[in-house]
Enzyme design. Structure first.
Site, mmCIF file in Angstrom:
data_model
loop_
_atom_site.group_PDB
_atom_site.id
_atom_site.type_symbol
_atom_site.label_atom_id
_atom_site.label_comp_id
_atom_site.label_asym_id
_atom_site.label_seq_id
_atom_site.Cartn_x
_atom_site.Cartn_y
_atom_site.Cartn_z
ATOM 1 N N ASP A 1 37.269 44.105 46.135
ATOM 2 C CA ASP A 1 36.445 43.387 45.241
ATOM 3 C C ASP A 1 35.337 44.387 44.943
ATOM 4 O OD1 ASP A 1 35.465 40.866 44.135
ATOM 5 O OD2 ASP A 1 33.698 41.209 45.332
ATOM 6 N N GLU A 9 39.069 46.309 42.269
ATOM 7 C CA GLU A 9 38.643 45.559 40.822
ATOM 8 C C GLU A 9 37.521 46.547 40.088
ATOM 9 O OE1 GLU A 9 35.975 41.735 39.783
ATOM 10 O OE2 GLU A 9 35.486 42.725 41.779
ATOM 11 N N ASP A 25 37.734 34.026 37.795
ATOM 12 C CA ASP A 25 36.378 34.506 37.325
ATOM 13 C C ASP A 25 36.276 34.070 35.754
ATOM 14 O OD1 ASP A 25 35.208 35.688 39.458
ATOM 15 O OD2 ASP A 25 36.223 37.438 39.309
#
Length: 579
Positions: free
Chosen positions: A327, A356, A423
């Site tokens: 992340d 990410e 998201d």
């Protein structure tokens, strides 16, 4: 010839090892400016009669965007080293392009040429081969299935009884996931990406309290071991989500700094600006964005580094996971990721490391850090094409050609392609509940290069706006499911699994439409076989003309056979032609 548009560098996406013996070399030129390109190459140490021995090899036009053409060629140096340049021909000019510039004739001095000093086997990009054949399914554990109500957090709501919110819980857990693994097998899934499962305060779990413990609402470590074993027995890989950029507010070291300030032994685990620590709209410490509950970790600190590397290794050693999704990976220093790769790969050599990153990611994809990144440029372009309808088919192909050539081919094959996640709004909602446009998005996703991912529930037509609207409880009643959408996706996954050209085998050629909003496509091919995917991204019937007539060419999705010089597709239609 537009010299300023001609570009090459002997590294990254312009010159790279495909395997232990072969290089792929690329060149960029102005669009429609150069008619022919040849690679000039030779071993720097092979001379005869005081002349360097140089060979020529034609390069292939591999794609075009709105500004540039891209050329490529494969070459296998006999002695694993190479000096090379390019011969460019236009209507008016023939020029030699080398590291030192442009010349009318090929320089005789090898020092003028681009250089690959040696093909080192340990520098070949080595992403796990299994990733290229994986179709992922992203699970947000709190919302997938409640299989053990004894684990429910306080004030857990009945399953699906209200809209998702930032602070409500419905009791999703590992037991519920285990109960539905056969559903995923039936769909064709062979990889699961879990959002965080470690002990945390929130329902999304991106605010970690303890990186070494499972959140009790999901189960315990033994249950996770059973879940992973059940996945592996079904041929499903498991990837966990690591949040190393920041911790949660209730992470004990951060609580210690809150309490003790400058006297805390953990003060250098974070990035305080002053003491005491204060939150609010602009915390006086670095955080994810300005979110006070997510203080940024100092990954350059040796203690923090040791702790997080231990975390990375522990879940591989004890639970046999197959991948880490990282992340906010771009906000962590490169050196940390280099050490992370060395540590986790020493335990499991074919572990998939996925970052990410939303922007140009070449700096992380040189083989010393990540295997792949989440391919958000693909997401953006496919949504602009069919959800927002803000670009034409021609612009989509040009944009994707640019993205494709931004990375080495063997890197692009393991990029993580997605059209929805925890998201973003649900893809059906982004398509204004238009099922045909949504189906076409999945057609492209599941026939394109890279490793595709479905967000839980999208396959049955779930809808919802931006976070938290996209985090609704999975609908397990078939009466609430769009089975037509599911069957469409099932069929595409089956075709991708059985026809490797629909995944990552072979080469890709982008097919521009004959008008900006005409039918576009791409051809996946080897020396003896081709698969052509044609897409009509408009709501009106259109035709695509081939340079050579078709002779009983079958659409392997619909079963229809085409003969003649053109293919006609209805609005939002497609064809997958097997040559």
């Amino acid at each position: 010839m537009e010299k300023s548009a001609v570009y090459h560098r002997p590294s990254d996406n312009f010159a790279y090892s495909i395997n232990k013996t072969t290089l792929q070399i690329r060149l960029r030129t102005k669009k429609a400016d150069v008619q022919n390109v040849k690679l000039l190459f030779g071993d720097p140490y092979i001379w005869e009669n005081n002349e360097w021995q140089i060979e020529e090899m034609p390069m292939t036009l591999s794609g075009s965007d709105d500004v540039f053409d891209y050329w490529q060629v494969y070459v296998s140096p006999a002695f694993k080293r190479l000096r090379y340049g390019f011969k460019l021909q236009s209507d008016a000019d023939t020029l030699i392009y080398t590291e030192k510039g442009f010349y009318e004739t090929a320089p005789l001095d090898t020092d003028f040429y681009f250089c690959i000093p040696y093909l080192h086997q340990n520098e070949v990009f080595d992403a796990p081969d299994w990733v290229k054949n994986t179709v992922w399914y992203q699970i947000f554990p709190e919302r997938f299935a409640n299989g053990d109500s004894s684990l429910d957090p306080k004030d857990t709501k009945p399953w699906g009884s209200e809209k998702p919110a930032v602070n409500n819980f419905f009791g999703g857990d590992f037991a519920g996931i285990i109960q539905h693994l056969d559903y995923l097998v039936d769909l064709g899934i062979n990889g699961i990406y879990f959002t965080p499962v470690f002990k945390a305060y929130s329902n999304h779990k991106y605010d970690t309290i303890d990186y070494m413990e499972i959140d009790p609402q999901f189960g315990d470590k033994e249950t996770l071991k059973r879940l992973i074993a059940e996945c592996h027995s079904r041929g499903i890989k498991v990837m966990l989500d690591a949040v190393f950029n920041h911790s949660g507010y209730y992470f004990p070291p951060f609580q210690d700094v809150l309490e003790k300030g400058e006297q805390s032994p953990y003060k250098e685990w974070f990035h305080p600006h002053s003491f005491p620590l204060t939150g609010g709209e602009r915390p006086n410490y670095d955080a994810f964005g300005f979110v006070e509950s997510m203080p940024k970790l100092n990954t350059a600190n040796p203690e923090v580094k040791d702790y997080l590397l231990t975390v990375g290794k522990y879940w591989i050693e004890e639970f046999n996971i197959d991948g880490w999704r990282l992340d906010v990976a771009n906000e962590i220093d490169h050196q940390f990721w280099r050490e992370f790769r060395q540590e986790v790969r020493s335990i499991k050599s074919d572990l998939y490391i996925l970052g990410e990153i939303w922007h140009d990611s070449m700096a992380w994809l040189r083989g010393d850090q990540f295997d792949g990144v989440m391919n958000y440029p693909f997401t953006t372009n496919i949504k602009n094409l069919l959800a927002k309808q803000s670009i034409t088919g021609q612009e989509f192909i040009e944009n994707m050609s640019k993205v494709y050539h931004n990375y080495p081919k063997n890197v692009f094959e393991v990029t993580f392609n997605l059209v929805g996640s925890h998201d973003t709004p649900r893809i059906l909602t982004e398509c204004e509940d238009d099922e045909q446009r949504t189906k076409l998005i999945y057609t492209i996703l599941l026939t394109f290069m890279g490793t595709p991912c479905l967000y839980y529930g999208d396959e049955i037509g779930m809808s919802g706006g931006a976070d938290p609207g996209c985090r609704e409880c999975m609908k397990w009643n078939e009466e609430d499911q769009n089975l037509d959408m599911k069957q469409h996706i099932q069929r595409l996954i089956n075709l991708r699994t059985n026809e490797r050209l629909l995944a990552n085998d072979g080469e890709i050629e982008f097919l521009l439409p004959d008008s900006p909003n005409g039918i576009f496509g791409y051809r996946k091919y080897t020396e003896d076989k081709s698969i052509v995917v044609l897409v009509n991204s408009t709501d009106t019937e259109k035709s695509y003309s081939f340079t050579e007539p078709l002779s009983d060419i079958k659409d392997i999705y619909s079963g229809k056979t085409y003969t003649g010089s053109s293919v006609t597709l209805e609005g939002y239609g497609f064809a997958i032609l097997n040559y």
